[in-house]
Motif scaffolding. Sequence first.
Motif, PDB file in Angstrom:
ATOM      1  N   GLN A 143     -16.639 -78.766  45.882  1.00 10.85           N
ATOM      2  CA  GLN A 143     -16.605 -78.497  44.449  1.00 10.85           C
ATOM      3  C   GLN A 143     -15.880 -79.601  43.691  1.00 10.85           C
ATOM      4  N   GLN A 144     -14.724 -80.008  44.217  1.00 10.24           N
ATOM      5  CA  GLN A 144     -13.981 -81.077  43.552  1.00 10.24           C
ATOM      6  C   GLN A 144     -14.702 -82.420  43.667  1.00 10.24           C
ATOM      7  N   GLY A 145     -15.309 -82.672  44.823  1.00 12.04           N
ATOM      8  CA  GLY A 145     -15.979 -83.945  44.995  1.00 12.04           C
ATOM      9  C   GLY A 145     -17.213 -84.082  44.138  1.00 12.04           C
ATOM     10  N   LEU A 146     -18.026 -83.033  44.095  1.00 15.11           N
ATOM     11  CA  LEU A 146     -19.254 -83.103  43.295  1.00 15.11           C
ATOM     12  C   LEU A 146     -18.967 -83.138  41.804  1.00 15.11           C
ATOM     13  N   ALA A 147     -17.753 -82.723  41.409  1.00 13.32           N
ATOM     14  CA  ALA A 147     -17.381 -82.824  39.988  1.00 13.32           C
ATOM     15  C   ALA A 147     -17.286 -84.279  39.547  1.00 13.32           C
ATOM     16  N   THR A 148     -17.225 -85.196  40.493  1.00  9.17           N
ATOM     17  CA  THR A 148     -17.205 -86.623  40.158  1.00  9.17           C
ATOM     18  C   THR A 148     -18.435 -87.027  39.374  1.00  9.17           C
ATOM     19  N   PHE A 149     -19.566 -86.415  39.689  1.00  5.60           N
ATOM     20  CA  PHE A 149     -20.822 -86.819  39.078  1.00  5.60           C
ATOM     21  C   PHE A 149     -20.946 -86.370  37.625  1.00  5.60           C
ATOM     22  N   PRO A 201      -4.181 -88.079  39.194  1.00  7.97           N
ATOM     23  CA  PRO A 201      -4.051 -86.751  38.571  1.00  7.97           C
ATOM     24  C   PRO A 201      -5.151 -85.818  39.081  1.00  7.97           C
ATOM     25  N   PHE A 202      -4.777 -84.602  39.399  1.00 11.01           N
ATOM     26  CA  PHE A 202      -5.759 -83.645  39.896  1.00 11.01           C
ATOM     27  C   PHE A 202      -6.754 -83.299  38.796  1.00 11.01           C
ATOM     28  N   GLY A 203      -8.044 -83.307  39.149  1.00 10.39           N
ATOM     29  CA  GLY A 203      -9.093 -82.979  38.200  1.00 10.39           C
ATOM     30  C   GLY A 203      -9.638 -84.156  37.436  1.00 10.39           C
ATOM     31  N   SER A 204      -9.018 -85.330  37.566  1.00 10.65           N
ATOM     32  CA  SER A 204      -9.527 -86.522  36.898  1.00 10.65           C
ATOM     33  C   SER A 204     -10.688 -87.109  37.696  1.00 10.65           C
ATOM     34  N   ALA A 205     -11.399 -88.040  37.072  1.00  9.08           N
ATOM     35  CA  ALA A 205     -12.500 -88.699  37.773  1.00  9.08           C
ATOM     36  C   ALA A 205     -11.991 -89.458  38.991  1.00  9.08           C
ATOM     37  N   TRP A 206     -10.821 -90.024  38.868  1.00 12.31           N
ATOM     38  CA  TRP A 206     -10.198 -90.739  39.986  1.00 12.31           C
ATOM     39  C   TRP A 206      -9.913 -89.785  41.142  1.00 12.31           C
TER      40      TRP A 206
END
Length: 297
Positions: free
Chosen positions: A44-50, A261-266
């Motif tokens: 979930q966190q990884g795919l939020a990158t897109f 930072p948690f939740g950022s694109a980085w």
Amino acid sequence: MATTADNREHQRTLLYDRYVRYLFITSAFLMTVIILSIIVFVGQQGLATFKEISPMEFFLSAKWDPTENQYGALSFITGSVYVTIMAVLFGAPLGLAGAIFMAKIAPEWLREIMRPATDLYVAIPSVVYGYVGLTVLVPFIREFFYVNTGFGLFAASLILAIMILPTIISISEDALRAVPKTLEEASLALGATRWQTIAKVLLPSALPGILTAIILAMARAIGETMAVQMVIGNTPQMAKSLFTPTSTLPSEIVVEMGNTPFGSAWGNSLFLMALVLLIISLVMILLIRQIAARRMA
């Protein structure tokens, strides 16, 4: 009275068996839930990158500069693949040779010494391998090959090749010793030499087990972090040679996870790197299961 005591003991045994069965079922259920939770969370966190970065940029670009909002992970992916392949190319022949020696050549007293010594390598922390590589191997490469730093794919792959040797040796030796003795005796009775028997009979018969050892070693190598992080150079660039400082997926995650930072694109891009590693590991596990299934067929 004896019959009554026996019945009570039998009932107690059945009760213990039932409780142990429930314990195993509960443990298996909890492990399944934990593993699925990890996969779901990381995915979930990884795919939020897109949401902010295109898949093309992440997988096909080598430009990694979070300050400029550039998150191309191609150099890390290729670095992980190159290091893993080179480690297997260096380590697999040595490990297989060691397994052949321990299984079919070494005397029993020597085998009893070498087997525990080989297993002892597994207990050595990876940071120890990395420190030895940093203080001994990297300076040697710098002086022997006349390169600037000594960091890069070559140093990392050599360290990983040493680290995966116990896996390859142990599993390959078990596979060789599991080959029926009658096949070896039949080959020798037909006039084949010991080396012809090993090359033409034992190795083909033990091939599924040997492939399992190599795949397990690859899974160990591609997920290794500390040892690689200490000798590869940790530079986000494509490796143009064996001595170019570069980085891998695990080492880059370790280097940057404390600054994101948690939740950022980085931060999400680091989770996506972890997801890529997880998928690669799952694929390797499936390959092992397929090889084992063919071996049992």
